[in-house]
Scaffold this motif. Structure first.
Motif, short mmCIF file in Angstrom:
data_model
loop_
_atom_site.label_atom_id
_atom_site.label_comp_id
_atom_site.label_asym_id
_atom_site.label_seq_id
_atom_site.Cartn_x
_atom_site.Cartn_y
_atom_site.Cartn_z
N VAL A 318 0.80 -1.30 -0.10
CA VAL A 318 0.15 -0.08 0.04
C VAL A 318 0.61 1.41 0.10
O VAL A 318 2.14 1.21 0.19
N SER A 319 0.52 2.21 -0.43
CA SER A 319 1.11 3.57 -0.42
C SER A 319 0.57 4.65 0.50
O SER A 319 -0.97 4.70 0.38
N ARG A 320 1.11 5.61 1.09
CA ARG A 320 0.51 6.50 2.08
C ARG A 320 0.51 7.70 0.82
O ARG A 320 1.26 8.02 0.37
N ILE A 347 -8.89 2.10 -10.88
CA ILE A 347 -7.66 1.61 -11.00
C ILE A 347 -6.86 1.50 -9.88
O ILE A 347 -6.20 0.60 -9.78
N ILE A 348 -7.24 2.22 -8.68
CA ILE A 348 -6.61 2.08 -7.43
C ILE A 348 -7.91 2.38 -6.59
O ILE A 348 -9.12 2.60 -6.96
N ARG A 357 -4.25 1.64 -2.66
CA ARG A 357 -3.35 0.38 -3.36
C ARG A 357 -3.92 0.41 -4.60
O ARG A 357 -4.92 0.74 -5.11
N PHE A 358 -3.16 -0.37 -5.46
CA PHE A 358 -3.65 -0.64 -6.72
C PHE A 358 -4.74 -1.57 -6.95
O PHE A 358 -4.55 -2.78 -5.96
N LYS A 359 -5.61 -1.47 -7.69
CA LYS A 359 -6.94 -2.49 -7.90
C LYS A 359 -6.75 -3.33 -9.24
O LYS A 359 -7.19 -4.39 -9.21
N TYR A 362 -1.35 -6.65 -11.29
CA TYR A 362 0.03 -6.25 -11.86
C TYR A 362 0.22 -4.91 -12.45
O TYR A 362 1.25 -5.03 -13.28
N LEU A 363 -0.52 -4.01 -12.15
CA LEU A 363 -0.31 -2.66 -12.64
C LEU A 363 1.08 -2.35 -12.19
O LEU A 363 1.81 -1.36 -12.97
N ARG A 364 1.23 -2.41 -10.80
CA ARG A 364 2.55 -1.91 -10.47
C ARG A 364 3.72 -2.63 -11.21
O ARG A 364 4.77 -1.62 -11.49
N ASP A 365 3.74 -3.54 -11.75
CA ASP A 365 4.91 -4.43 -12.17
C ASP A 365 4.89 -3.51 -13.77
O ASP A 365 5.91 -3.33 -14.04
#
Length: 383
Positions: A318-320, A347-348, A357-359, A362-365
């Motif tokens: 997760v991202s702050r 998308i998140i 967080r990403f929804k 694999y979007l982070r990758d």
């Protein structure tokens, strides 16, 4: 045996994982008669969750009951295309004007005739009247046989707002008249939201809302077990590995299944899927997901929304939100504008107060692999 998985946009998969309740509700609405809530429904969700597939499946359910089904996409000119389809079934003409009747008046012993002239309709009035008339003529035909008419509209967007208004007004009158009609429409959450916020289309706000999200892992595992069991043996360890890789994302279910099956064929395992086949297939599925879904999802986003996602991609979980704003070198208030846009686009998603967080799986990758290109594209857009 041919590969049973078909990861092509809009293709109906062999098993509709996790959508049975929506199908059952719609079938009940058709049987329940005019005015049933499920006859007016919109479907939303991120790319790849199966909105088009669901429209096709529900359309097939209506056809099985003998209904006439008309499918359209909400691109410019869709109302004209709707009328063309209706006219191909029953002859009709546009309503451009109406001749008022002549009458006579009598006063003080004198009698005179009065010509009330002609009413000319503007383009939107003409469009609404022509649609309503075309629908009415078709409904007159099918209702004599005890059947109905279903209209499905895919990829709803605000760029077609005028036509959506015309269609909405026509549908409102038909439903008020208790005609045997149903209307289903689908689109990305933000696009549908912009249309429903229009003050003229308040009628559509009463539609049943179905947000298509992730599928339960238990349903995915059961589906894989059922499909692979028709032609290839897969151990429970393999099935669990494949299930975990999908993250419950409907299109990824098709991709993972397709590539695991294909890799097993290529590796000479015609009757089974090994763990190596599964891992190779998962890798291929991730690549294809990036090309077919992630690239398309990012294409229409503004540069700062892309920057928000790139800032999130630096985190492993997760991202702050405060950290994201700092990495963007923007104020929290500025960054929050794009956070809300990305949440609306599915998308998140929020992950607790002050976290996201990403929804999309694999979007982070994908962002990490294409960060340089995306950053350059954003810089060019801002010039």
């Amino acid at each position: 045996m041919s590969n049973p998985f078909k990861p092509t946009a809009g293709r109906i998969p062999p098993v509709l994982v996790g959508r049975k309740n929506i199908i059952a509700d719609f079938e009940y609405a058709l049987e329940d008669g005019p005015g049933a809530p499920g006859r007016l429904m919109f479907l939303t969700g991120a790319r790849g969750v199966g909105k088009t597939v669901m429209l096709d499946v529900l359309g097939d359910k209506a056809k099985n009951l003998g209904w006439t089904v008309i499918n359209e996409t909400a691109e410019s000119g869709f109302t004209d295309r709707l009328m063309e389809q209706l006219r191909s079934i029953g002859k009709d003409t546009d309503v451009v004007s109406y001749d008022m009747p002549k009458t006579s008046v009598e006063a003080g012993g004198y009698k005179a005739s009065l010509d009330l002239g002609k009413i000319n309709f503007d383009n939107r009035q003409r469009q609404t009247l022509s649609l309503r008339r075309a629908f009415t003529k078709q409904l007159d035909m099918v209702e004599k046989q005890g059947k109905g008419l279903l209209v499905t509209l895919d990829e709803v967007q605000s760029s077609s707002l005028d036509e959506m208004r015309s269609l909405s007004v026509a549908m409102q009158h038909l439903i008020r008249e208790h005609r045997n009609i149903a209307f289903l429409f689908a689109g990305l959450p933000n696009a549908v939201g912009e249309v429903l916020d229009d003050k003229v289309i308040t009628f559509l706000q009463r539609a049943e809302r179905e947000h298509l999200g992730a599928v339960d892992n238990g349903d995915v595992l059961k589906s894989f077990d059922e499909i692979f069991g028709t032609g290839k043996h897969a151990s429970m360890d393999v099935l669990i590995e494949l299930t975990k890789a999908t993250h419950g994302y409907p299109f990824m279910i098709q991709l993972v299944g397709y590539w695991a099956w294909r890799c097993s064929d290529q590796n000479g395992h015609l009757d089974r899927v090994s763990i190596d086949d599964a891992e190779e297939g998962i890798g291929m599925a991730k690549t294809k997901l990036g090309d077919m879904v992630h690239a398309q999802a990012l294409k229409g986003l503004p540069a700062q929304a892309i920057n928000y996602l790139l800032a999130m991609s630096l985190d492993d979980d997760v991202s702050r939100t405060g950290d994201v704003a700092r990495r963007m070198e923007r104020s929290p208030q500025f960054a929050n504008i794009y956070r809300m846009r990305l949440v609306d686009e599915d998308i998140i998603e929020p992950a607790g107060r002050g976290f996201v967080r990403f929804k999309l799986p694999y979007l982070r990758d994908y962002l990490r692999e294409h960060a340089a290109f995306l950053q350059m594209r954003g810089n060019v857009e801002e010039l």
